[in-house]
Enzyme design. Structure first.
Site, PDB file in Angstrom:
ATOM      1  N   CYS A   1      43.096  46.545  33.918  1.00  0.00           N
ATOM      2  CA  CYS A   1      42.316  45.486  35.130  1.00  0.00           C
ATOM      3  C   CYS A   1      42.787  44.157  35.202  1.00  0.00           C
ATOM      4  O   CYS A   1      42.203  43.335  36.050  1.00  0.00           O
ATOM      5  CB  CYS A   1      40.822  45.889  34.933  1.00  0.00           C
ATOM      6  SG  CYS A   1      40.486  47.921  34.973  1.00  0.00           S
TER       7      CYS A   1
ATOM      8  N   HIS B   1      36.822  40.152  37.748  1.00  0.00           N
ATOM      9  CA  HIS B   1      36.960  41.509  37.999  1.00  0.00           C
ATOM     10  C   HIS B   1      35.888  42.263  38.238  1.00  0.00           C
ATOM     11  O   HIS B   1      34.845  42.276  37.746  1.00  0.00           O
ATOM     12  CB  HIS B   1      37.770  42.214  36.758  1.00  0.00           C
ATOM     13  CG  HIS B   1      37.652  43.603  36.540  1.00  0.00           C
ATOM     14  ND1 HIS B   1      38.484  44.178  37.647  1.00  0.00           N
ATOM     15  CD2 HIS B   1      37.461  44.554  35.679  1.00  0.00           C
ATOM     16  CE1 HIS B   1      38.507  45.478  37.504  1.00  0.00           C
ATOM     17  NE2 HIS B   1      37.910  45.750  36.288  1.00  0.00           N
TER      18      HIS B   1
ATOM     19  N   ASN C   1      35.326  49.831  41.449  1.00  0.00           N
ATOM     20  CA  ASN C   1      36.282  49.104  40.623  1.00  0.00           C
ATOM     21  C   ASN C   1      37.747  49.404  40.993  1.00  0.00           C
ATOM     22  O   ASN C   1      38.218  50.557  40.988  1.00  0.00           O
ATOM     23  CB  ASN C   1      36.029  49.608  39.219  1.00  0.00           C
ATOM     24  CG  ASN C   1      37.025  48.940  38.203  1.00  0.00           C
ATOM     25  OD1 ASN C   1      38.082  48.223  38.432  1.00  0.00           O
ATOM     26  ND2 ASN C   1      36.841  49.118  36.985  1.00  0.00           N
TER      27      ASN C   1
END
Ligand code: UT7
Length: 329
Positions: free
Chosen positions: A115, A256, A286
């Protein structure tokens, strides 16, 4: 070689049409909108069509970024795609994007830093431009996570979504450099708290590996949560130190988008007021490497970004990896 400064000249993003809500998910696994929203802040996520791949999502984001920057695909000398869900293990997804957008003059490679991929990609792209050898670089974070998620595992499948975000970095005079500070890190000791065990040379694809669920994402959520809050806060502070700016001088934090509780905890630790922290995890879930550039482009589309503002990007992911960068928009 003559060293150059770097600036973000344009941004773009793309999410697939299909929306999967928490209610939809509660028909697939034993979960509820209440559980998902309370624990994560997520309401819905976008899911790519069967014939829509990471390179397709990337190419749509890239086209918008090119238009926003006012440059042609032929003017790109570099394309980096950060992804953990590439179209194929080989060749790299950036070369597929090059073909789709028509950018014959670009060097292309993909990179995988979970990520944190887009923040790593920015650093690599900025460094290559700073070297004086490249003028225009396209940095993409893109994922089709729906293809690597175990749709029978309620502890993970409710968290993730598909999408892509992109930024064009261009060269400026060194005095006008807008890439102000950064920090990247990793802790490989914790490689197996968030990973896809199989599909590589350690556990090659096989029906057995598939049956044992080794080809889909596995996560120890609680452990990742703790590392994420700590990793992002420390990294954000280091990048700020490097930039010479204080947190009060930052206009926006683009973190994030994994979990609103993680983002809020990081905001508190870094000492930033909530109104300066952009959140869209409720609508996209996500999206791993895509989450920071999707959020950033959405802010631009909404008119929230003004040239001259100072932005702090911060991310965390499998590896473990973490990173932060401070830029002037
Ligand atoms: O991009 C970076 C990667 N990932 C992350 O940043 C994720 C980091 N971790 C997290 O965000 C959180 O740990 C989760 C959202 C994944 C989980 O939240 P939690 O508060 O840590 O919940 P938990 O794992 O401790 O689970 C609590 C309970 C368990 O039941 P018992 O054992 O208490 O009876 C789970 O079985 O919730 C249960 N549970 C669910 N219930 C309904 C787990 N998933 C679900 C679900 N729906 N989807």
């Amino acid at each position: 070689m003559k060293f150059q400064g770097v600036k973000i000249a344009g941004t773009g993003s793309y999410v697939p049409e299909k929306v999967l809500t928490n209610e939809d998910l509660s028909e697939i696994v034993d979960t509820s909108d209440e559980w998902i929203f309370t624990r994560t802040g997520i309401k819905e996520r976008h899911i790519a069509a069967d014939d829509q791949f990471t390179s397709d999502l990337s190419s749509e984001a890239a086209k918008e970024a090119l238009e926003n920057a006012g440059i042609k695909a032929e003017d790109l000398q570099l394309i980096i795609v950060a992804t953990l869900s590439p179209d194929k293990t080989f060749p790299n997804t950036a070369s597929l994007v090059q073909n789709k957008i028509g950018a014959p003059n670009a060097a292309c490679f993909s990179m995988e830093a979970g990520c944190t991929g887009f923040v790593y990609g920015l650093e690599v792209g900025a460094g290559m431009i700073a070297s004086g050898l490249y003028k225009n670089a396209l940095i993409i974070g893109a994922e089709k996570l729906s293809s690597v998620v175990d749709w029978t595992d309620r502890t993970t499948c409710v968290l993730f979504g598909d999408g892509a975000g992109a930024a064009i970095l261009t060269a400026t005079d060194v005095e006008n450099n807008k890439y102000l500070g950064s920090d990247l890190g990793s802790n490989g000791e914790q490689h197996d708290i968030l990973h896809i065990p199989g599909g590589g040379c350690a556990v090659p694809f096989s029906q057995e590996a598939k049956d044992q669920k080794l080809l889909t994402l596995q996560m120890n959520g609680k452990e990742v949560f703790k590392h994420a809050v700590n990793g992002m806060s420390v990294s954000a502070k280091k990048a700020l130190d490097q930039s010479g700016l204080s947190i009060d001088e930052i206009d926006w934090v683009v973190a994030h988008q994994a979990n609103v509780r993680i983002i809020n905890a990081v905001g508190q630790k870094v000492g930033v007021p909530t109104e300066k922290v952009y959140i869209n995890v409720d609508r996209f879930g996500n999206t791993s490497a895509a989450s920071v550039p999707i959020a950033f482009n959405e802010m631009r589309q909404k008119g929230l970004l003004k040239r001259g503002q100072k932005i702090l990007f911060v991310a965390f992911g499998g590896g473990l990896t973490w990173g932060a960068s401070v830029v002037e928009y």
